[in-house]
Design a protein around this motif. Structure first.
Motif, PDB file in Angstrom:
ATOM      1  N   ALA A   1      31.010  -7.475  85.810  1.00 14.83           N
ATOM      2  CA  ALA A   1      30.929  -8.750  86.590  1.00 14.83           C
ATOM      3  C   ALA A   1      31.414  -9.775  85.781  1.00 14.83           C
ATOM      4  N   ARG A   2      31.262  -9.883  84.218  1.00 15.72           N
ATOM      5  CA  ARG A   2      31.850 -10.979  83.400  1.00 15.72           C
ATOM      6  C   ARG A   2      33.393 -10.954  83.597  1.00 15.72           C
ATOM      7  N   TRP A   3      33.788  -9.533  83.711  1.00 18.02           N
ATOM      8  CA  TRP A   3      35.376  -9.446  83.508  1.00 18.02           C
ATOM      9  C   TRP A   3      35.886 -10.302  84.843  1.00 18.02           C
ATOM     10  N   CYS A   4      35.145  -9.979  85.952  1.00 17.66           N
ATOM     11  CA  CYS A   4      35.597 -10.588  87.203  1.00 17.66           C
ATOM     12  C   CYS A   4      35.506 -11.960  87.057  1.00 17.66           C
ATOM     13  N   PHE A   5      34.407 -12.505  86.584  1.00 16.43           N
ATOM     14  CA  PHE A   5      34.145 -13.987  86.523  1.00 16.43           C
ATOM     15  C   PHE A   5      35.096 -14.873  85.620  1.00 16.43           C
ATOM     16  N   GLN A   6      35.519 -13.970  84.668  1.00 13.41           N
ATOM     17  CA  GLN A   6      36.624 -14.482  83.653  1.00 13.41           C
ATOM     18  C   GLN A   6      38.186 -14.242  84.300  1.00 13.41           C
ATOM     19  N   GLY A   7      38.323 -13.955  85.289  1.00 14.44           N
ATOM     20  CA  GLY A   7      39.544 -13.939  85.975  1.00 14.44           C
ATOM     21  C   GLY A   7      40.398 -12.662  85.462  1.00 14.44           C
ATOM     22  N   GLY A   8      39.567 -11.535  85.183  1.00 16.25           N
ATOM     23  CA  GLY A   8      40.189 -10.197  85.087  1.00 16.25           C
ATOM     24  C   GLY A   8      40.481 -10.186  83.642  1.00 16.25           C
ATOM     25  N   THR A   9      39.655 -10.726  82.940  1.00 11.51           N
ATOM     26  CA  THR A   9      39.829 -10.445  80.983  1.00 11.51           C
ATOM     27  C   THR A   9      38.716 -10.192  80.633  1.00 11.51           C
ATOM     28  N   LEU A  10      38.483  -9.256  79.732  1.00 14.18           N
ATOM     29  CA  LEU A  10      37.566  -8.910  78.767  1.00 14.18           C
ATOM     30  C   LEU A  10      37.846  -7.987  77.680  1.00 14.18           C
ATOM     31  N   ASP A  11      37.500  -8.831  76.381  1.00 17.58           N
ATOM     32  CA  ASP A  11      38.058  -8.025  75.131  1.00 17.58           C
ATOM     33  C   ASP A  11      36.613  -8.283  74.106  1.00 17.58           C
ATOM     34  N   GLU A  12      36.966  -8.055  73.044  1.00 19.65           N
ATOM     35  CA  GLU A  12      35.822  -8.209  72.131  1.00 19.65           C
ATOM     36  C   GLU A  12      35.434  -9.836  71.789  1.00 19.65           C
TER      37      GLU A  12
END
Length: 390
Positions: A208-219
């Motif tokens: 869900a965080r990946w989605c809310f951040q516009g399709g980005t998620l890393d360390e």
């Protein structure tokens, strides 16, 4: 031990290793008659994991207490006949073969439900029964890697099998839901558990965080990155470690004020490094004395020995030693399910069974004579083990 309603349940567990065994452990501890149906060779692979005591594996002792073991060669016609008869008396079947194997053996859901339409049949596989990826050789770590999770924790291999545990939880929940539904509908259910999907469910907040951040998620963009100043683990002056869980602003500000660094309250650039210095300025004993005078979510990182000692003292109904016939004095962990009148007592736990320890007893329950049982054993269709077997 357990509740009368569970004592009326019979569960046949054909699974190996953790996912199925952990799920059926819940039912066994609650009083169900869980029968491990194992092959006549190695049986469940977890029996052979090390370390061992008295020929009993730690893995098996943790996952098979309060269960019975029947060893049958399901490729033998008479042994298969015995198993099919056993299924007629069962409420639940749990299996973890690769998709297609149960059909080849003649023990798939469609076959078994003809003789027992109330049967709840739970299959565990990597990606589900209809996904071709389940036909490949994969383990827990591989599925963690494919979920994206390992890219967010520095690729660290966890000491617990997270996909296995997630699927165990989902399997146990699904079995209980299907049993409840059966009371209403009168019909059994087929349950298809995907280990990967179960872990994806556990990842839902990250996704869900990946989605809310516009399709980005890393360390760097996870909720608590590696250099998080308020939710992290820090080293003390004597090389010990301290966990800070100062998520709420009131706790973080109180900490900053009390350690003499009010300028950190707004979490400026470099706050992580400054907290590292602050924590490293005191020994663990000094920090423990400091914590004792405050209501802050801070705790020392203690080793397993200290943690178990604490549990044994504070929660003897959750963790205690049992004196078992084969392995001797063994630490056992109870169910965390505190349901009034249903929680088992550790003192009533029975040791995990030897391979085939209950073959004779179960076949007798099905009406087999001693001569028929011995004939099956001598032909290699079944194994009857003594108390000394593992």
């Amino acid at each position: 031990m357990g509740a009368p309603s569970f004592e009326r349940l019979r569960v046949l567990d054909l699974s190996r290793y953790l996912p199925g065994g952990y799920a059926t452990q819940v039912l066994a501890d609650l009083g169900a008659d869980v029968v491990k149906v194992e092959d006549t060779g190695l049986g469940d692979f977890c029996r052979h994991e090390h370390p061992q005591l008295g020929g009993m594996s730690y893995y098996h002792e943790a996952l098979a207490r309060n269960k019975r073991s029947v060893a049958l060669n399901l490729k033998d016609a008479r042994a298969l006949e015995a198993y099919l008869k056993l299924v007629e008396t069962a409420d639940v079947v749990v299996e973890s073969f690769r998709p297609g194997v149960t059909r080849k053996l003649g023990i798939d859901y469609d076959t078994l439900r003809e003789g027992n339409p109330r049967l709840v049949y739970c299959s565990l596989s990597g990606y589900g029964q209809d996904d071709p990826r389940s036909l490949r050789a994969l383990h827990d770590l591989n599925m963690q890697a494919q979920s994206g999770y390992l890219s967010l924790n520095g690729g660290v291999k966890a000491p617990l099998h997270l996909c296995d545990l997630a699927s165990s939880m989902v399997a146990a929940q699904s079995i209980l839901a299907a049993l409840y539904d059966r009371e209403v509908s009168g019909e059994g259910r087929r349950i298809d558990i995907s280990m990967f999907d179960s872990f994806v469910w556990w990842n839902s907040l990250l996704d869900a965080r990946w989605c809310f951040q516009g399709g980005t998620l890393d360390e760097r963009s996870v909720i608590y990155p590696a250099d998080c100043c308020f939710y992290n683990i820090f080293e003390t002056a004597d090389g010990s470690r301290l966990s800070l869980g100062l998520i709420e602003d009131k706790f973080w500000r109180a900490f900053c004020e009390d350690v003499g660094a009010p300028e950190l309250a707004e979490k400026p650039e470099g706050a992580y490094g400054r907290v590292c210095e602050l924590v490293a300025s005191k020994t663990l004993a000094e920090w423990e004395a400091w914590i004792a005078e405050r209501d802050l979510p801070i705790a020392p990182v203690i080793d397993k020995g200290a943690a178990i000692g604490q549990m044994l003292e504070c929660e003897p109904d959750m963790m205690a030693y049992c004196d078992f016939p084969r392995a001797g004095r063994v630490l056992q962990t109870n169910l965390p399910h505190r349901i009034a009148g249903m929680r088992p007592s550790i003192s009533d736990f029975e040791e995990a069974p030897a391979l085939g320890e209950h073959t004779q007893a179960v076949l007798r329950e099905l009406g087999w004579s001693e001569a028929e049982i011995m004939e099956l054993v001598e032909s290699g269709g079944a194994l009857v083990a003594g108390k000394g077997a593992s």
